[in-house]
Design an enzyme around this catalytic site. Sequence first.
Site, PDB file in Angstrom:
ATOM      1  N   ASP A 110      -7.963   1.718   8.052  1.00  0.00           N
ATOM      2  CA  ASP A 110      -9.036   0.747   7.756  1.00  0.00           C
ATOM      3  C   ASP A 110     -10.009   0.544   8.918  1.00  0.00           C
ATOM      4  OD1 ASP A 110      -6.749   0.455   6.221  1.00  0.00           O
ATOM      5  OD2 ASP A 110      -6.885  -1.707   6.092  1.00  0.00           O
ATOM      6  N   GLN A 169      -7.807   0.479  12.262  1.00  0.00           N
ATOM      7  CA  GLN A 169      -6.357   0.572  12.253  1.00  0.00           C
ATOM      8  C   GLN A 169      -5.961   1.901  12.877  1.00  0.00           C
ATOM      9  OE1 GLN A 169      -3.847  -1.877  10.154  1.00  0.00           O
ATOM     10  NE2 GLN A 169      -5.309  -2.695  11.621  1.00  0.00           N
ATOM     11  N   TRP A 207       1.194   5.810   8.877  1.00  0.00           N
ATOM     12  CA  TRP A 207       1.253   4.354   9.080  1.00  0.00           C
ATOM     13  C   TRP A 207       2.666   3.960   9.463  1.00  0.00           C
ATOM     14  CZ3 TRP A 207       3.530  -0.210   7.729  1.00  0.00           C
ATOM     15  CH2 TRP A 207       2.770  -1.379   7.914  1.00  0.00           C
ATOM     16  N   TRP A 255      -2.581  -5.873  11.725  1.00  0.00           N
ATOM     17  CA  TRP A 255      -3.194  -5.327  10.526  1.00  0.00           C
ATOM     18  C   TRP A 255      -4.681  -5.658  10.482  1.00  0.00           C
ATOM     19  CZ3 TRP A 255       0.997  -6.499   6.208  1.00  0.00           C
ATOM     20  CH2 TRP A 255       2.194  -5.884   6.585  1.00  0.00           C
ATOM     21  N   ARG A 287      -3.444 -11.323   3.075  1.00  0.00           N
ATOM     22  CA  ARG A 287      -3.920 -10.531   4.225  1.00  0.00           C
ATOM     23  C   ARG A 287      -5.429 -10.267   4.219  1.00  0.00           C
ATOM     24  NH1 ARG A 287      -0.577  -7.197   1.306  1.00  0.00           N
ATOM     25  NH2 ARG A 287      -1.471  -5.309   0.401  1.00  0.00           N
ATOM     26  N   ASP A 288      -5.879  -9.821   5.393  1.00  0.00           N
ATOM     27  CA  ASP A 288      -7.238  -9.354   5.654  1.00  0.00           C
ATOM     28  C   ASP A 288      -8.268 -10.497   5.640  1.00  0.00           C
ATOM     29  OD1 ASP A 288      -5.823  -7.005   5.614  1.00  0.00           O
ATOM     30  OD2 ASP A 288      -6.454  -6.446   3.601  1.00  0.00           O
ATOM     31  N   GLU A 298      -7.094  -6.194  -1.332  1.00  0.00           N
ATOM     32  CA  GLU A 298      -7.090  -5.971   0.115  1.00  0.00           C
ATOM     33  C   GLU A 298      -8.539  -5.920   0.609  1.00  0.00           C
ATOM     34  OE1 GLU A 298      -3.084  -3.545   1.049  1.00  0.00           O
ATOM     35  OE2 GLU A 298      -4.697  -2.262   0.395  1.00  0.00           O
TER      36      GLU A 298
HETATM   37  O1  LIG Z   1      -2.513  -1.448   8.053  1.00  0.00           O
HETATM   38  C1  LIG Z   1      -2.391  -2.628   7.295  1.00  0.00           C
HETATM   39  C2  LIG Z   1      -3.696  -2.903   6.625  1.00  0.00           C
HETATM   40  O2  LIG Z   1      -3.993  -1.842   5.713  1.00  0.00           O
HETATM   41  C3  LIG Z   1      -4.153  -2.367   4.401  1.00  0.00           C
HETATM   42  C4  LIG Z   1      -5.212  -1.606   3.631  1.00  0.00           C
HETATM   43  O3  LIG Z   1      -5.192  -0.248   3.904  1.00  0.00           O
HETATM   44  O4  LIG Z   1      -2.912  -2.376   3.752  1.00  0.00           O
HETATM   45  C5  LIG Z   1      -2.171  -1.184   3.675  1.00  0.00           C
HETATM   46  C6  LIG Z   1      -0.687  -1.466   3.541  1.00  0.00           C
HETATM   47  O5  LIG Z   1       0.133  -0.354   3.649  1.00  0.00           O
HETATM   48  C7  LIG Z   1      -0.037   0.775   2.979  1.00  0.00           C
HETATM   49  O6  LIG Z   1      -1.131   1.507   3.527  1.00  0.00           O
HETATM   50  C8  LIG Z   1      -0.850   2.449   4.488  1.00  0.00           C
HETATM   51  C9  LIG Z   1      -2.114   3.223   4.806  1.00  0.00           C
HETATM   52  O7  LIG Z   1      -3.170   2.406   5.104  1.00  0.00           O
HETATM   53  C10 LIG Z   1       0.238   3.342   3.957  1.00  0.00           C
HETATM   54  O8  LIG Z   1       0.400   4.467   4.755  1.00  0.00           O
HETATM   55  C11 LIG Z   1       1.515   2.520   3.850  1.00  0.00           C
HETATM   56  O9  LIG Z   1       2.567   3.343   3.453  1.00  0.00           O
HETATM   57  C12 LIG Z   1       1.301   1.483   2.837  1.00  0.00           C
HETATM   58  O10 LIG Z   1       2.390   0.570   2.895  1.00  0.00           O
HETATM   59  O11 LIG Z   1      -0.210  -2.228   4.621  1.00  0.00           O
HETATM   60  C13 LIG Z   1       0.704  -3.167   4.170  1.00  0.00           C
HETATM   61  C14 LIG Z   1       1.992  -3.051   4.917  1.00  0.00           C
HETATM   62  O12 LIG Z   1       2.633  -1.854   4.610  1.00  0.00           O
HETATM   63  C15 LIG Z   1       0.910  -2.936   2.706  1.00  0.00           C
HETATM   64  O13 LIG Z   1       1.223  -4.130   2.096  1.00  0.00           O
HETATM   65  C16 LIG Z   1      -0.385  -2.344   2.339  1.00  0.00           C
HETATM   66  O14 LIG Z   1      -0.428  -1.706   1.121  1.00  0.00           O
HETATM   67  C17 LIG Z   1      -4.573  -3.809   4.652  1.00  0.00           C
HETATM   68  O15 LIG Z   1      -4.439  -4.646   3.542  1.00  0.00           O
HETATM   69  C18 LIG Z   1      -3.669  -4.168   5.795  1.00  0.00           C
HETATM   70  O16 LIG Z   1      -4.120  -5.258   6.530  1.00  0.00           O
END
Ligand SMILES: OC[C@H]1O[C@@](CO)(OC[C@@]2(O[C@H]3O[C@H](CO)[C@@H](O)[C@H](O)[C@H]3O)O[C@H](CO)[C@@H](O)[C@@H]2O)[C@@H](O)[C@@H]1O
Length: 621
Positions: free
Chosen positions: A94, A110, A118, A154, A218-219, A276
């Site tokens: 992000d 990120q 991630w 995040w 979040r965010d 998000e």
């Molecule tokens: O990095 C956290 C921020 O990213 C966001 C939006 O991209 O949430 C992503 C999230 O995790 C997924 O996204 C990852 C890639 O960006 C992926 O590789 C991972 O496997 C996923 O879980 O992050 C949280 C924690 O895992 C999850 O709830 C989301 O789907 C943003 O919303 C976050 O702030």
Amino acid sequence: MASSTKDVEAPPTLDAPLLGPAAPRSRLRVAPVSLSVMAFLLVAIAAAVLYYNPGGVASNLMRLRENDYPWTNDMLRWQRTGFHFQPGKNFQADPNAAMFYKGWYHFFYQYNPTGVAWDYTISWGHAVSKDLLHWNYLPMALRPDHWYDRKGVWSGYSTLLPDGRIVVLYTGGTKELVQVQNLAVPVNLSDPLLLEWKKSHVNPILVPPPGIEDHDFRDPFPVWYNESDSRWHVVIGSKDPEHYGIVLIYTTKDFVNFTLLPNILHSTKQPVGMLECVDLFPVATTDSRANQALDMTTMRPGPGLKYVLKASMDDERHDYYALGSFDLDSFTFTPDDETIDVGIGLRYDWGKFYASKTFYDQEKQRRVLWGYVGEVDSKRDDALKGWASLQNIPRTILFDTKTKSNLILWPVEEVESLRTINKNFNSIPLYPGSTYQLDVGEATQLDIVAEFEVDEKAIEATAEADVTYNCSTSGGAANRGVLGPFGLLVLANQELSEQTATYFYVSRGIDGNLRTHFCQDELRSSKAGAITKRVVGSTVPVLHGETWALRILVDHSIVESFAQRGRAVATSRVYPTEAIYSSARVFLFNNATDAIVTAKTVNVWHINSTYNHVFPGLVAP
Ligand SMILES: OC[C@H]1O[C@@](CO)(OC[C@@]2(O[C@H]3O[C@H](CO)[C@@H](O)[C@H](O)[C@H]3O)O[C@H](CO)[C@@H](O)[C@@H]2O)[C@@H](O)[C@@H]1O
């Protein structure tokens, strides 16, 4: 223009091969050999891949599975981009915050400093640029080093306050994976690079309120400053128990004490799940103001303005926006058309693009959009190349004052300063089922602008065609119709067995109206397997008297395409095995069965690399 499509044959100057059937999804290009020779080859290739491993990641012997492609070091190195933002190594995602401060554009994102995927070490990377294109990497701004962000720093947002201070709000993943909001500020505001950051001693400043799950909060995004009572409104994405996306609103005067408002900014009309990276901003609806990007924090709702609510859909991983109105008293967003609300209607990009955020660039009075473009290859291949994900070329955002139904997204004007050699082609007739090679030399870093005309007589003669056409469910560029597909093949090898096709497909509905589909076909973008290959796209408005217009930015493993001067966009990640380095070519094509298409003008520029590097004298991760 030729008067009939039936009695015209393709002249000999055109390249012969038609666009054949889609290539098999995964094939090692080896002639039939005995099983033992094959096994020997695979072992030798695996050893070579590991020896040349550029990321230095795979220290264990990895076995090539059936779908694994035997990439060489040169092939993987080619996938790194020349003018897109990417850190030296590892995983990015992000875009978190961007701002113009003391002569520099700051970009936070990120970043995982320890690997190509991630994980809980996710941090805020930081870079600065004078022009949004040439980047200097800086040390990371924020790392997970407190209990309230132990499982990751995040996404969030930075805001320039009216008194000159800067605040960053971000979500922290606590040890127990509760999503909490935190505050950080620069240590030294007189440092144009904003190198040092400190986290507030009162963190976390917000925990999930009653009724909101710990993992649905979040965010944070400070969206509005009310001068009359000096209160900021901060929005945070979430979802309700019925799976409808909701946007919570808090007010604060000091970014430490917050009040949750009883109402919400918006609840989605369909159960689209967690929202998000929510974004909200105004756009001008009149031509006189259309070129001004408007600063959300100070702009009051009023005549000549519309509002854009954007959210990233966690369920399906796409960025949707809705156009609507914003009521400051009730602090609510209402979509103009509920049937195309956030999550079910318009998208910033129909390809690979996620977690985007805009920022108001006060230097050039424009709103600029960034999103991240993830990988569609395997984790193994990311490990081999040592990096994962890209940021798109920043795009300006305006309301489309002609259609009044969509935004216009366009690469920032600075990209044009990277243009070098130009080749121009005019009035090239493309006969049904033909291709035409554009002689532009090595075709791996390009900016292509093309306009097409379709034979009027063929259009008139078509009563009803392909009423149910849909890019994603079609067979891609090989799927022939009366009035399409036609467009460009980029990152193509000479034989066209590898190609990424960007094209229009015109259909005519039972109401007699023409409908233009804008598609990008990745199905034959690589001969390697273990890659997700799709046909992406949408319909795009083409108004009376307009030509069909495409702009395509090609930068090694990313293709960003803009239809009708930015009304629709599609971004693809592609991993050619043969159409690389000097073997990468560009073609025009027309695979319509009944229409001659004329490429009225095609301009192809080579694009310089930006040679991003660590800021002199500093150490970046
Ligand atoms: O990095 C956290 C921020 O990213 C966001 C939006 O991209 O949430 C992503 C999230 O995790 C997924 O996204 C990852 C890639 O960006 C992926 O590789 C991972 O496997 C996923 O879980 O992050 C949280 C924690 O895992 C999850 O709830 C989301 O789907 C943003 O919303 C976050 O702030």
